[in-house]
Write an enzyme that holds these catalytic residues in place. Structure first.
Site, PDB file in Angstrom:
ATOM      1  N   GLU A 231     -11.593  -5.298   3.114  1.00  0.00           N
ATOM      2  CA  GLU A 231     -12.343  -4.907   4.303  1.00  0.00           C
ATOM      3  C   GLU A 231     -13.361  -3.830   3.946  1.00  0.00           C
ATOM      4  O   GLU A 231     -13.156  -3.061   3.000  1.00  0.00           O
ATOM      5  CB  GLU A 231     -11.380  -4.369   5.367  1.00  0.00           C
TER       6      GLU A 231
ATOM      7  N   CYS B  37      -3.532  -0.981  -3.332  1.00  0.00           N
ATOM      8  CA  CYS B  37      -3.637   0.263  -4.102  1.00  0.00           C
ATOM      9  C   CYS B  37      -2.291   0.554  -4.751  1.00  0.00           C
ATOM     10  O   CYS B  37      -1.235   0.310  -4.154  1.00  0.00           O
ATOM     11  CB  CYS B  37      -4.032   1.422  -3.191  1.00  0.00           C
TER      12      CYS B  37
ATOM     13  N   CYS C 139       0.637   6.132  -1.416  1.00  0.00           N
ATOM     14  CA  CYS C 139       0.709   7.220  -0.432  1.00  0.00           C
ATOM     15  C   CYS C 139       1.387   6.667   0.826  1.00  0.00           C
ATOM     16  O   CYS C 139       1.001   5.602   1.319  1.00  0.00           O
ATOM     17  CB  CYS C 139      -0.691   7.742  -0.112  1.00  0.00           C
TER      18      CYS C 139
ATOM     19  N   GLY D  31      -8.132   1.075  -1.807  1.00  0.00           N
ATOM     20  CA  GLY D  31      -8.018   1.317  -3.243  1.00  0.00           C
ATOM     21  C   GLY D  31      -8.375   2.714  -3.685  1.00  0.00           C
ATOM     22  O   GLY D  31      -8.947   3.504  -2.938  1.00  0.00           O
ATOM     23  N   GLU D  32      -7.996   2.992  -4.939  1.00  0.00           N
ATOM     24  CA  GLU D  32      -8.264   4.295  -5.538  1.00  0.00           C
ATOM     25  C   GLU D  32      -9.414   4.110  -6.542  1.00  0.00           C
ATOM     26  O   GLU D  32      -9.232   3.508  -7.612  1.00  0.00           O
ATOM     27  CB  GLU D  32      -6.975   4.794  -6.229  1.00  0.00           C
TER      28      GLU D  32
ATOM     29  N   SER E 257      -8.297  13.960  -1.935  1.00  0.00           N
ATOM     30  CA  SER E 257      -7.306  13.837  -0.864  1.00  0.00           C
ATOM     31  C   SER E 257      -6.147  14.762  -1.172  1.00  0.00           C
ATOM     32  O   SER E 257      -5.321  14.456  -2.038  1.00  0.00           O
ATOM     33  CB  SER E 257      -6.819  12.392  -0.776  1.00  0.00           C
TER      34      SER E 257
ATOM     35  N   HIS F 135      -4.006  16.944   1.363  1.00  0.00           N
ATOM     36  CA  HIS F 135      -2.976  16.693   2.383  1.00  0.00           C
ATOM     37  C   HIS F 135      -1.763  17.609   2.383  1.00  0.00           C
ATOM     38  O   HIS F 135      -0.968  17.565   3.323  1.00  0.00           O
ATOM     39  CB  HIS F 135      -2.470  15.240   2.347  1.00  0.00           C
TER      40      HIS F 135
ATOM     41  N   ASN G 219      -4.243   8.711  11.199  1.00  0.00           N
ATOM     42  CA  ASN G 219      -4.385   7.419  11.882  1.00  0.00           C
ATOM     43  C   ASN G 219      -3.065   6.676  11.748  1.00  0.00           C
ATOM     44  O   ASN G 219      -2.491   6.635  10.657  1.00  0.00           O
ATOM     45  CB  ASN G 219      -5.499   6.588  11.235  1.00  0.00           C
TER      46      ASN G 219
ATOM     47  N   CYS H 210      -9.630   5.686   8.501  1.00  0.00           N
ATOM     48  CA  CYS H 210      -9.146   6.045   7.163  1.00  0.00           C
ATOM     49  C   CYS H 210      -7.703   5.593   7.008  1.00  0.00           C
ATOM     50  O   CYS H 210      -6.871   5.842   7.869  1.00  0.00           O
ATOM     51  CB  CYS H 210      -9.135   7.556   6.977  1.00  0.00           C
TER      52      CYS H 210
HETATM   53  N1  SAH Z   1      -7.854   6.246  -2.615  1.00  0.00           N
HETATM   54  C1  SAH Z   1      -8.809   7.209  -2.230  1.00  0.00           C
HETATM   55  C2  SAH Z   1      -9.847   6.694  -1.260  1.00  0.00           C
HETATM   56  C3  SAH Z   1      -9.380   5.750  -0.191  1.00  0.00           C
HETATM   57  S1  SAH Z   1      -8.379   6.463   1.080  1.00  0.00           S
HETATM   58  C4  SAH Z   1      -8.133   8.455  -1.695  1.00  0.00           C
HETATM   59  O1  SAH Z   1      -6.947   8.401  -1.441  1.00  0.00           O
HETATM   60  O2  SAH Z   1      -8.809   9.475  -1.594  1.00  0.00           O
HETATM   61  C5  SAH Z   1      -9.601   7.353   2.028  1.00  0.00           C
HETATM   62  C6  SAH Z   1      -9.058   8.582   2.730  1.00  0.00           C
HETATM   63  O3  SAH Z   1      -8.192   8.205   3.818  1.00  0.00           O
HETATM   64  C7  SAH Z   1      -8.223   9.487   1.851  1.00  0.00           C
HETATM   65  O4  SAH Z   1      -8.578  10.837   2.075  1.00  0.00           O
HETATM   66  C8  SAH Z   1      -6.828   9.216   2.329  1.00  0.00           C
HETATM   67  O5  SAH Z   1      -5.945  10.256   2.023  1.00  0.00           O
HETATM   68  C9  SAH Z   1      -7.063   9.035   3.798  1.00  0.00           C
HETATM   69  N2  SAH Z   1      -5.988   8.379   4.531  1.00  0.00           N
HETATM   70  C10 SAH Z   1      -5.125   7.450   4.083  1.00  0.00           C
HETATM   71  N3  SAH Z   1      -4.289   7.059   5.063  1.00  0.00           N
HETATM   72  C11 SAH Z   1      -4.647   7.753   6.164  1.00  0.00           C
HETATM   73  C12 SAH Z   1      -4.188   7.778   7.507  1.00  0.00           C
HETATM   74  N4  SAH Z   1      -3.191   7.003   7.893  1.00  0.00           N
HETATM   75  N5  SAH Z   1      -4.783   8.614   8.382  1.00  0.00           N
HETATM   76  C13 SAH Z   1      -5.827   9.383   7.999  1.00  0.00           C
HETATM   77  N6  SAH Z   1      -6.326   9.406   6.744  1.00  0.00           N
HETATM   78  C14 SAH Z   1      -5.734   8.594   5.833  1.00  0.00           C
HETATM   79 FE1  SF4 Z   2      -4.432   4.506  -2.351  1.00  0.00          FE
HETATM   80 FE2  SF4 Z   2      -6.007   6.343  -1.227  1.00  0.00          FE
HETATM   81 FE3  SF4 Z   2      -4.291   4.903   0.246  1.00  0.00          FE
HETATM   82 FE4  SF4 Z   2      -3.350   6.742  -1.430  1.00  0.00          FE
HETATM   83  S1  SF4 Z   2      -4.632   7.103   0.376  1.00  0.00           S
HETATM   84  S2  SF4 Z   2      -2.552   4.687  -1.186  1.00  0.00           S
HETATM   85  S3  SF4 Z   2      -4.772   6.559  -3.106  1.00  0.00           S
HETATM   86  S4  SF4 Z   2      -6.039   4.121  -0.852  1.00  0.00           S
END
Ligand code: SAH
Ligand code: SF4
Length: 380
Positions: free
Chosen positions: A91, A140, A144, A190-191, A245, A247, A329, A372
């Protein structure tokens, strides 16, 4: 069959030379692909019909097949599900900000001005921001716990062409409305630093002055914090914006949410960011999804402020970083809840009081699962 967007210009040139064509044909095709966003050989009307047929025989032009599109109720967010050539799906999301069509007030003010001319600074600013959020992998591997993409596990890397084609798809869609992409965030599925070469090749491709010519500074890459890749990124002196990221401000909590923290703990990530900032003079953003009663507490905010001040404060007491917070989210596989409005404000207040800049990110497209961490590329 090879995907056309996977070929760099020299490879496309040798392919055409092998077909007995002059090398400049490659330039023509390059312009068609990256300046006119063609996605079918028939559109190349400057090429002979026989060459178009040869191209169609040898190269795949439909790198991504859009199979469904969801539009948010305010029409400002569009999420597209694409099928890849092997049946996998990804997506990508378009977010519109400051749409001029909605700023009726601004237009009537312009019309009412005596000269009828817009102030210079506003001229040419016919559209607001058009930000794309693109994917770099199917699934990914980082796991996480709060992320829908992480919950699906790792399926495969995207090729350079599959990453580039997401941008070309939306560039074409916006072009039809007289608009342009203004920013690209590599924050979809993805990362990106786990698919470093293809991601950077895609950015370089989009950056090419003979092609799409999209400025490096208009990209932002978000990483979970893969330290060796952050170091490589620093060495390469890229002009792309970097977001981490984070957190959580302590390793026990971060490891419970982001398993990769066991390999690259917080202090190592911050050390790599410090090297990046001193080598490039560029700011780093830290992403923080606020989860109620988990990482939205005043203690976490204070601990974060202390860590950031300790790592990034310079002699002038400036801090070359800032924190982006966003309420979590919801995703299917994680029971955590988004924080409350009041606690977001409190978190920000504590950071700012300690001199750390903090912005609250707007949640976009949550109802269409385009926010996100909500992207899953599910075909059903
Ligand atoms: N893999 C990379 C980029 C994709 S995720 C990363 O983790 O940075 C993009 C962003 O969305 C990251 O900052 C991630 O931590 C955040 N994210 C993932 N799941 C989320 C959620 N459920 N609510 C809000 N942000 C989230
Ligand atoms: Fe992968 Fe980023 Fe999601 Fe973590 S937050 S699982 S690194 S896409």
């Amino acid at each position: 069959m090879r995907l056309i967007h996977d070929l760099p210009l020299p490879a496309l040139t040798s392919f055409l030379v092998e077909l007995g064509e002059p090398a400049y044909r490659a330039q023509q095709i390059w312009q068609g692909l990256y300046q006119h966003f063609y996605n079918s050989p028939d559109q190349f009307t400057n090429l002979s019909i026989s060459l178009r047929a040869k191209l169609a025989e040898n190269l795949q032009f439909e790198v991504l097949t859009p199979i469904s599109q969801l539009v948010s109720s305010d029409k400002q967010t569009i999420k597209t599900l694409f099928r890849l050539h092997d049946g996998q799906a990804i997506e990508a999301v378009l977010m519109r900000y400051g749409d001029p069509a909605s700023s009726e007030a601004e237009r009537s003010r312009d019309a009412a001005s005596t000269t009828g001319l817009r102030p210079y600074a506003q001229r040419g600013r016919k559209q607001g921001r058009r930000t794309l959020c693109i994917s770099t992998q199917v699934g990914c591997a980082m796991g996480c716990v709060f992320c829908a993409t992480g919950q699906m596990g790792f399926r495969r890397q995207l090729s350079c062409g599959e990453i580039v084609a997401q941008v070309m798809y939306y560039a074409r869609l916006l072009d039809a409305q007289g608009e342009k992409v203004t920013n690209v965030v590599v924050m979809g599925m993805g990362e990106p630093f786990h698919n470093y070469d293809n991601t950077m090749a895609a950015i370089d491709r989009l950056n090419d002055p003979q092609g799409y010519n999209f400025g490096a500074r208009r990209f932002t890459i978000s990483t979970v914090g893969l330290v060796p890749a952050i170091r490589r990124f620093t060495r390469e002196r890229r002009q792309v914006n970097l977001a981490i990221s984070l957190h959580a401000a302590d390793d026990a909590l971060r490891s419970s949410m982001l398993p990769v923290n066991k390999k690259y703990p917080i202090d190592e990530i911050l050390a790599a960011c410090r090297e990046y900032i001193s080598a490039t003079g560029r700011r780093v953003s830290f992403e923080w999804a606020l989860i109620r009663d988990i990482n939205d507490t005043p203690e976490q905010a204070r601990m974060l402020a202390t860590k950031l001040r300790g790592s990034f404060g310079d002699a002038q007491h400036r801090l070359l970083c800032h924190v982006n917070v966003i309420p979590l989210n919801p995703t299917q596989g994680y029971p955590g809840q988004p924080t409350t409005r009041h606690r977001v404000e409190k978190f920000k207040e504590i950071l700012e009081h300690a001199g750390v800049a903090c912005t609250i990110r707007l949640r976009r497209g949550v109802k269409i699962r385009a926010g996100c961490g909500q992207l899953v590329g599910c075909v059903d």
